[in-house]
Design a protein around this motif. Structure first.
Motif, mmCIF file in Angstrom:
data_model
loop_
_atom_site.group_PDB
_atom_site.id
_atom_site.type_symbol
_atom_site.label_atom_id
_atom_site.label_comp_id
_atom_site.label_asym_id
_atom_site.label_seq_id
_atom_site.Cartn_x
_atom_site.Cartn_y
_atom_site.Cartn_z
ATOM 1 N N GLY A 69 -4.740 2.052 -4.312
ATOM 2 C CA GLY A 69 -4.404 3.402 -4.785
ATOM 3 C C GLY A 69 -3.495 4.145 -3.829
ATOM 4 O O GLY A 69 -3.488 5.384 -3.774
ATOM 5 N N GLY A 70 -2.742 3.383 -3.024
ATOM 6 C CA GLY A 70 -1.824 4.017 -2.063
ATOM 7 C C GLY A 70 -2.517 4.517 -0.807
ATOM 8 O O GLY A 70 -1.886 5.109 0.070
ATOM 9 N N ARG A 71 -3.858 4.305 -0.698
ATOM 10 C CA ARG A 71 -4.596 4.785 0.491
ATOM 11 C C ARG A 71 -4.932 3.612 1.390
ATOM 12 O O ARG A 71 -5.756 2.774 1.051
ATOM 13 C CB ARG A 71 -5.908 5.474 0.064
ATOM 14 C CG ARG A 71 -5.710 6.852 -0.570
ATOM 15 C CD ARG A 71 -7.032 7.570 -0.768
ATOM 16 N NE ARG A 71 -7.929 6.847 -1.674
ATOM 17 C CZ ARG A 71 -9.210 6.606 -1.434
ATOM 18 N NH1 ARG A 71 -9.765 6.986 -0.285
ATOM 19 N NH2 ARG A 71 -9.951 5.963 -2.315
ATOM 20 N N ASN A 111 2.312 2.147 -3.177
ATOM 21 C CA ASN A 111 1.320 2.513 -4.195
ATOM 22 C C ASN A 111 0.909 1.365 -5.128
ATOM 23 O O ASN A 111 0.419 1.603 -6.218
ATOM 24 C CB ASN A 111 1.875 3.676 -5.039
ATOM 25 C CG ASN A 111 0.755 4.636 -5.420
ATOM 26 O OD1 ASN A 111 -0.296 4.655 -4.762
ATOM 27 N ND2 ASN A 111 0.937 5.398 -6.483
ATOM 28 N N THR A 157 -10.590 -2.098 -5.257
ATOM 29 C CA THR A 157 -11.110 -2.495 -6.584
ATOM 30 C C THR A 157 -10.990 -4.017 -6.736
ATOM 31 O O THR A 157 -10.363 -4.684 -5.906
ATOM 32 C CB THR A 157 -10.260 -1.847 -7.691
ATOM 33 O OG1 THR A 157 -8.913 -2.343 -7.544
ATOM 34 C CG2 THR A 157 -10.246 -0.331 -7.572
ATOM 35 N N THR A 181 0.858 -1.202 0.000
ATOM 36 C CA THR A 181 0.000 0.000 0.000
ATOM 37 C C THR A 181 0.889 1.245 0.000
ATOM 38 O O THR A 181 0.672 2.196 -0.766
ATOM 39 C CB THR A 181 -0.932 0.012 1.232
ATOM 40 O OG1 THR A 181 -1.688 -1.195 1.248
ATOM 41 C CG2 THR A 181 -1.897 1.198 1.194
ATOM 42 N N ASP A 236 -7.457 -4.923 -6.700
ATOM 43 C CA ASP A 236 -6.916 -5.013 -5.335
ATOM 44 C C ASP A 236 -7.263 -6.370 -4.722
ATOM 45 O O ASP A 236 -6.421 -7.019 -4.099
ATOM 46 C CB ASP A 236 -7.488 -3.900 -4.438
ATOM 47 C CG ASP A 236 -6.933 -2.521 -4.780
ATOM 48 O OD1 ASP A 236 -5.741 -2.441 -5.161
ATOM 49 O OD2 ASP A 236 -7.678 -1.526 -4.664
ATOM 50 N N HIS A 241 -12.704 1.334 -0.574
ATOM 51 C CA HIS A 241 -12.368 1.792 -1.929
ATOM 52 C C HIS A 241 -11.599 0.734 -2.732
ATOM 53 O O HIS A 241 -11.090 1.019 -3.812
ATOM 54 C CB HIS A 241 -11.548 3.090 -1.846
ATOM 55 C CG HIS A 241 -10.322 2.969 -0.975
ATOM 56 N ND1 HIS A 241 -10.403 2.898 0.403
ATOM 57 C CD2 HIS A 241 -8.996 2.883 -1.280
ATOM 58 C CE1 HIS A 241 -9.181 2.785 0.906
ATOM 59 N NE2 HIS A 241 -8.309 2.777 -0.102
#
Length: 449
Positions: free
Chosen positions: A309-311, A305, A354, A302, A357, A352
């Motif tokens: 999305g790096g979050r 990135n 996907t 994470t 992910d 969030h």
């Protein structure tokens, strides 16, 4: 591992260090065998890392055991007391679970054993057997040096326990002293065993080829049947050819033997554990750590990135929040379906995520659990080869083996590749829980008397 094209190539590449090569596995087998021989040797035992404690159990069940027996099973944050009636192949069991508060797990040994004795006495009164003198089998799933069937010296606490005044003491005596302080029930402790010995005993009751008892749960350990002449520390009955050996293989690697396969994630797990530098093999495979291993990989990817999305989320970044059961749940999803995976990620505040992910997360779980299964398979194959019998059943218990959807199959496939040609083996799930096992040790001991 079936090909999931959506897994990011960078993630595949970075997960390679979690995949063991054939060469690495054979190195591990050779190193474990050397360590087992050191544990069995009189001169080398004191310094050995894989202790190979003699259990003094020399007789396996033969189906002729009968009578009423008590069992006490202490191995985690709960303990169980059972009354068991055996009659040949039939048995009746009545169990009760008691909690051990954190304050007692970290208090004094006297507090711990007084608590156990109180629960035992209450149990006997509830079952209206307080007037009987009953044999008790005691499952004690912490590293012990056994000095006899009813004498076990605690080497060290594991699994979050740290009761003072117990290390170096005979835990059977500590239990007897606590019962004597109450003086309201009559109990004969006639065998102490750990959960691996118990697993072997209970599986041998049903399957006489059982020669290995294995736990892959919160912790991991194994015992196996060894020739008396190889067990140099054994000072019991040498007219019987075999004795069970409790390997305590969770400590394998504490001397650097596993550094060839340990990763940054393994080192971080160890760094933040309560027993730093100890039980390094167990930390690569057992349920207490598997979820945290996955979490550390997720955090790294994470932050670079490659995931979400790096979050990340506060929950993901907090130690201990990715439970081992999540690994089993995520891998239970059918290919291309991410129902369980999404639910887990939502619990961690990652709404969030996907599909991409989810596919990556599943792949990471598979890498960690497959590595664990391959490591366990390597050490089981080492024991099977060492015993060199034509047909061996491995009795297995523990939450990882029981609940992970592919652990059994991964083990069968890998052990088949690793054992000597011509040896047949079979993996048998132990269904009884450790209660009946402890009772069986008491029953066999009583039978032998």
């Amino acid at each position: 591992m079936s090909d999931a094209p959506e897994v990011l190539p960078e993630i595949r590449e970075q997960c390679k260090e979690l995949m063991l090569s054939g060469h690495q596995i054979h190195q591990i087998m050779d190193r474990l065998l050397e360590d087992i021989k050191l544990g069995l040797g009189k001169e080398s035992h004191a310094k050995a890392i894989v202790k190979c404690f003699v259990t003094y159990v020399q007789d396996l069940p033969n189906g002729k055991e009968q009578g009423k027996f008590l069992a006490l099973d202490l191995g985690g944050t709960n303990f169980r007391v059972l009354i068991i009636e055996l009659e040949g192949e039939k048995f009746h069991m009545d169990p009760k679970i008691y909690a051990i508060p954190q304050s007692i797990m970290l208090g004094s040994g006297i507090q711990l054993f007084d608590h156990i004795a109180e629960c035992l006495a209450n149990f006997m009164k509830e079952h209206q057997i307080a007037h009987l003198r009953l044999p008790l089998g005691f499952t004690f799933s912490f590293p012990l040096t056994q000095k006899g069937l009813t004498k076990g010296i605690l080497e060290r606490w594991t699994k979050g326990f740290n009761c003072s005044g117990c290390v170096g003491q005979d835990v059977v005596q500590l239990l007897k002293d606590a019962l004597a302080r109450r003086n309201d029930v009559q109990i004969d402790v006639c065998g102490i065993l750990n959960d691996t010995t118990g697993t072997l005993m209970s599986c041998a009751w049903k399957n006489h080829n059982c020669r290995i008892g294995l736990i892959v749960g919160t912790g991991s350990n194994a015992c196996y049947v060894e020739k008396v002449e190889n067990a140099e520390l054994f000072d019991g009955d040498t007219t019987k050819p075999y004795v069970l050996i409790n390997t305590e293989w969770g400590a394998f690697g504490d001397n650097g033997r596993l550094d060839i396969v340990r990763t940054e994630y393994d080192r971080e797990i160890d760094q933040y554990s309560i027993n730093k530098g100890k039980q390094l093999f167990e930390k690569m495979i057992s349920g207490m750590y598997m979820g945290e291993l996955v979490r550390l990989v997720l955090v790294k990817f994470t932050k670079s990135n490659l995931l979400f999305g790096g979050r990340g989320s506060d929950l993901l970044f907090k130690r201990g929040n990715f439970f081992t059961k999540y690994v089993s749940e995520i891998e239970s999803d059918k290919r291309g379906n991410y129902t369980n995976c999404r639910q887990v990620l939502e619990e961690l505040g990652l709404n969030h995520a996907t599909d991409q992910d989810c596919s990556n997360v599943r792949f990471i779980c598979e890498c960690v659990s497959r590595r664990a299964a391959h490591l366990v398979s390597a050490v089981v194959a080492t024991l099977i080869d060492k015993m060199d019998e034509e047909n061996v059943t491995v009795g297995i218990d523990g939450s990882v083996y029981r609940f992970h959807p592919r652990f059994h199959d991964l083990m069968v496939e890998k052990i088949s590749e690793l054992v000597k040609p011509g040896i047949k083996f079979d993996l048998m799930l132990s269904h009884d829980g450790s209660g009946r096992r402890a009772a069986l040790v008491a029953a066999v001991a009583t039978r032998e008397r």
